[in-house]
Structures are given as C-alpha cells and as structure tokens.
Design a protein around this motif. Structure first.
Motif, short mmCIF file in Angstrom:
data_model
loop_
_atom_site.label_atom_id
_atom_site.label_comp_id
_atom_site.label_asym_id
_atom_site.label_seq_id
_atom_site.Cartn_x
_atom_site.Cartn_y
_atom_site.Cartn_z
N LYS A 17 -1.05 4.21 -1.33
CA LYS A 17 -2.44 4.40 -0.58
C LYS A 17 -1.98 4.10 1.00
O LYS A 17 -1.66 2.97 1.41
CB LYS A 17 -3.17 3.23 -0.87
N GLN A 18 -2.01 5.22 1.61
CA GLN A 18 -1.62 5.29 2.97
C GLN A 18 -2.70 5.91 3.65
O GLN A 18 -3.35 6.85 3.47
CB GLN A 18 -0.38 5.92 3.29
N LYS A 19 -2.99 5.59 5.18
CA LYS A 19 -4.00 6.22 6.09
C LYS A 19 -3.48 7.67 6.22
O LYS A 19 -2.18 7.66 6.36
CB LYS A 19 -3.93 5.54 7.23
N ASN A 66 0.97 -1.08 0.04
CA ASN A 66 -0.03 0.13 0.05
C ASN A 66 0.90 1.24 0.08
O ASN A 66 0.34 2.09 -0.59
CB ASN A 66 -0.80 0.06 1.24
N GLU A 67 2.14 1.28 0.65
CA GLU A 67 2.95 2.32 0.55
C GLU A 67 3.38 2.55 -0.49
O GLU A 67 3.49 3.76 -1.10
CB GLU A 67 4.39 2.12 1.71
N ARG A 91 1.99 1.60 -3.57
CA ARG A 91 1.00 2.21 -4.36
C ARG A 91 0.40 3.65 -4.07
O ARG A 91 -0.25 4.13 -4.80
CB ARG A 91 -0.48 1.27 -4.26
#
Length: 181
Positions: free
Chosen positions: A69-71, A64-65, A67
């Motif tokens: 896409k992180q919170k 996710n990092e 991509r």
C-alpha cells in the motif's frame, strides 16, 4: 541464447518424464532457493525496522510498503483540449464537462441516436376526480378528545404533558388551521 538454453534445461528438469534422480535434485534445489530468498527478505525487512528504531512514521511507512500500500508516485496526467493537465481538480472538471455534454452532443448529431423528449409525468395521469376523497371538517371537541386520549407512555413527536397543559388554548386555532386544507 544462454538464457533460452537455461530455460530449456529447467523445463527438462521440471518434467517428471526424465531422470527421477535429477528431478529430486531439482526439487531440493528449488526448496533451498525459496528458503534462501524468503530468509533474505525477512532479514532485509528486519534491518529496515531496526533502522526505524521507534520512529512511528517510518515504521508505518515500512508496514505499508510491505503490504503493497503505497502512495502513487506517478502524477495523473490527461490531455484536455490539446493541453496536458496534471492538476486533479482540472482533470475532474474535464471529466465532468465531457460526461455532461454527451447527451447534448448526441442530440445535435444528425447520424446519432435519436432521443425522444421525455414526457411530463402529468401525461401519464388520468383526469382529476374531485369526489375521490372527502374529509369532514374537524371540531374543537374532536381535538380535545384526541389530546385527552394521548398517553405519555406512547412515542410521540410532541410531549403529551405540554399538549395537555395548553389544550384550552390550542384547539380553536388548530381547528381553523386543519380545516383550511
């Protein structure tokens, strides 16, 4: 100063108007730099995956990092009634309160947009016409005939076999019910 000087020299190198040999060297250097950076990134990501070593949670964090896409680490904060609020529910309630009060505030304001009251839907309807539709009362025979014509092969909300099995009981009651309306 040095940075600006470097930028100016890079602009000269990038332009094709200058020395063609110098421009070719610039292209080679740019290509080598891009390759070096991409291989360094690849090695860094590979080291991260090796460090995770089968830990699925860490592996998905890395994926996710990569991509992007992180919170969000920054908590949202808004000023509501002069106070800084960070709780999501309080922020949502503040937004709801604000947007639901816009119309009433505009109506109270003298220099605001004049809003006419919404007319009732009956204002658009013409007077009622009593003789516009008339249904003859149904009879027990008609109900029995309709049940008898029903086919089990057709789609229906009520099972046809169940209707036919109680057909001797239901028509008088159905007749009273249907003729009320």
């Amino acid at each position: 100063y040095l940075y600006n000087l470097w930028r100016q020299s890079m602009k000269k190198l990038k332009s094709k108007e200058g020395d063609p040999l110098l421009y070719d060297k610039y292209k080679e250097y740019r290509k080598a730099l891009k390759n070096t950076i991409s291989s360094a990134k690849r090695m860094h990501k590979q080291k991260k995956f090796d460090k995770a070593n089968g830990n699925s949670r860490e592996t998905w964090k890395i994926i996710n990092e990569i991509r992007g896409k992180q919170k969000g680490k920054i908590r949202p904060s808004f000023i509501i009634d002069g106070h800084v609020v960070e709780e999501r529910r309080a922020i949502a309630n503040g937004f709801n309160k604000y947007f639901t009060s816009i119309a009433s505030k505009l109506n109270e304001c003298d220099d605001g947009i004049p809003i006419e009251p919404i007319p009732n839907f009956t204002d658009y309807l013409k007077g009622s016409v009593e003789a516009s539709i008339f249904l003859d009362p149904c009879t027990t025979d008609e109900i029995n005939e309709t049940i008898g014509e029903s086919s089990a092969n057709k789609a229906s909300d009520t099972p046809v076999k169940a209707l036919k099995s109680v057909s001797s009981i239901t028509p008088p009651t159905s007749e009273k019910f249907l003729n009320v309306f």
